[in-house]
Enzyme design. Structure first.
Site, short mmCIF file in Angstrom:
data_model
loop_
_atom_site.label_atom_id
_atom_site.label_comp_id
_atom_site.label_asym_id
_atom_site.label_seq_id
_atom_site.Cartn_x
_atom_site.Cartn_y
_atom_site.Cartn_z
N PRO A 248 -13.23 -5.09 2.64
CA PRO A 248 -13.38 -6.19 1.68
C PRO A 248 -12.04 -6.67 1.12
O PRO A 248 -11.87 -7.88 0.90
CB PRO A 248 -14.25 -5.56 0.59
N ILE B 143 -11.98 1.87 2.98
CA ILE B 143 -11.54 3.16 3.52
C ILE B 143 -12.07 4.31 2.67
O ILE B 143 -12.47 5.36 3.20
CB ILE B 143 -10.01 3.19 3.61
N LYS C 99 4.13 0.86 -1.49
CA LYS C 99 3.69 1.69 -0.37
C LYS C 99 4.85 2.47 0.25
O LYS C 99 4.67 3.60 0.72
CB LYS C 99 2.98 0.82 0.67
N ASP D 138 -9.84 4.67 -14.01
CA ASP D 138 -8.63 3.84 -13.96
C ASP D 138 -7.49 4.76 -13.58
O ASP D 138 -6.99 5.53 -14.40
CB ASP D 138 -8.38 3.19 -15.32
N TYR E 143 4.04 -5.05 -3.10
CA TYR E 143 3.16 -4.20 -2.29
C TYR E 143 3.97 -3.28 -1.38
O TYR E 143 3.73 -2.06 -1.33
CB TYR E 143 2.22 -5.07 -1.46
#
Length: 255
Positions: free
Chosen positions: A192, A21, A158, A63, A154
Site C-alpha cells: 500500500p 511487509i 535508511k 507510535d 528517506y
C-alpha cells in the site's frame, strides 16, 4: 516427516505490522510457530491482524517515535510472554520531494519515523534480550545502499539504519550478548505505501512502469518475498550472521 516450525517457542515483536511487509511477516511468523506482538499506529489494523492470526497474538497502537510508547509495548510483551526473542523494526514512511521543496519539518518527520524509531527499538530490544539472546532485524531499503533523486530524507534515514545496524551488531558482540542484528534492504515492493506513492504522481501509470523497469527481474517485489528473508534472519538458520545486509531487490542494485 514434517520439519519443526522455524520459530517454535520464540516471541516476536513486529512494528508496522498492520499492512504490507509487516503483515506478511506476521502471518509467516505465525505459521512458523512464533508468539506475536503486533504494533502499528493503526491500532484497529494491528488488533484485527492479531485476531486473524490467533494463537495468542496481541496487537497494540504504537507510535514508534516515542520512548514512552516503547516502554509500554515492552512491558506488555513481558507481561504476556515473559520474554522477547525477535524484534522486527519494520515501521516506516516514504516521502519524496525536491530538496528545495523539502521543509525541515518534513525532514524531521521522516528521520523520526524511519531512523529514530529504530534506535529506540534496538535499545529496548537489546535491554530485553541481553541475558537470553535473540535476533533484531531492521528493515532498511535499497535507498539505504544507493542514491535516488528527490529522496534526501528517506535515503538518509535508511542509510542510517544500515550503519546503525552494523555498529550495534559489533557492540553487542563485544559485550558478549548473544544478540544478532541485521538489516533487510527491499527493492520496490507492491505494498500500500508504494501504491499510494505511485498514485500521487501526476503520471501514475508511467511512474509505476518506470519503477518496474528498474528491476531486472521485470516486476515489483511481493511483501511475502521480503517476509521470507526476515524469517531467515529471525531463525536459527542464520546463527552465524550479524551486522550484515540482506538485499532482496529483484536485481535493482546489481547494476
Amino acid at each position: 516427516m514434517a520439519s519443526e516450525p522455524r520459530l517454535a517457542g520464540k516471541v516476536a515483536l513486529i512494528t508496522g505490522a498492520a499492512s504490507g511487509i509487516g503483515a506478511a511477516t506476521a502471518r509467516l511468523f505465525a505459521r512458523e510457530g512464533a508468539r506475536l506482538v503486533l504494533t502499528d499506529v493503526n491500532e484497529a489494523g494491528a488488533k484485527a491482524l492479531a485476531a486473524e492470526i490467533g494463537q495468542g497474538a496481541i496487537g497494540f497502537e504504537h507510535d514508534v517515535t516515542k520512548e514512552a510508547a516503547w516502554d509500554m509495548v515492552m512491558a506488555e510483551t513481558s507481561v504476556a510472554f515473559g520474554r522477547l526473542d525477535v524484534l522486527v523494526n519494520n515501521a516506516g514512511i516514504g516521502r519524496a520531494s525536491p530538496i528545495l521543496e523539502t521543509s525541515y519539518a518534513q525532514w524531521r518527520e521522516v528521520i523520526a519515523v524511519n531512523l529514530d524509531s529504530v534506535f529506540l527499538g534496538c535499545r529496548a530490544g537489546i535491554e530485553a534480550m541481553k541475558e537470553t539472546g535473540g535476533s533484531i532485524i531492521n528493515v532498511s531499503s535499497i535507498l539505504g545502499l544507493v542514491g535516488s533523486a528527490m529522496t534526501a530524507a528517506y535515503s538518509a534515514s535508511k542509510g542510517g539504519v544500515r550503519l546503525m545496524t552494523k555498529t550495534l551488531a559489533l557492540e553487542v558482540a563485544q559485550n558478549g550478548w548473544k544478540i544478532r542484528i541485521n538489516s533487510v534492504h527491499p527493492g520496490y515492493i507492491d505494498t500500500p505505501m508504494v501504491s499510494q506513492a505511485v498514485a500521487r504522481a501526476p503520471d501514475a501509470e508511467q511512474r509505476r512502469a518506470y519503477l518496474v523497469s528498474q528491476h531486472p527481474l521485470g516486476r515489483l517485489g511481493r511483501a511475502e518475498e521480503i517476509a521470507e528473508g526476515i524469517l531467515y534472519l529471525a531463525s536459527d538458520a542464520s546463527s552465524f550472521m550479524t551486522g550484515a545486509e540482506l538485499v532482496i531487490d529483484g536485481g535493482y542494485t546489481a547494476r
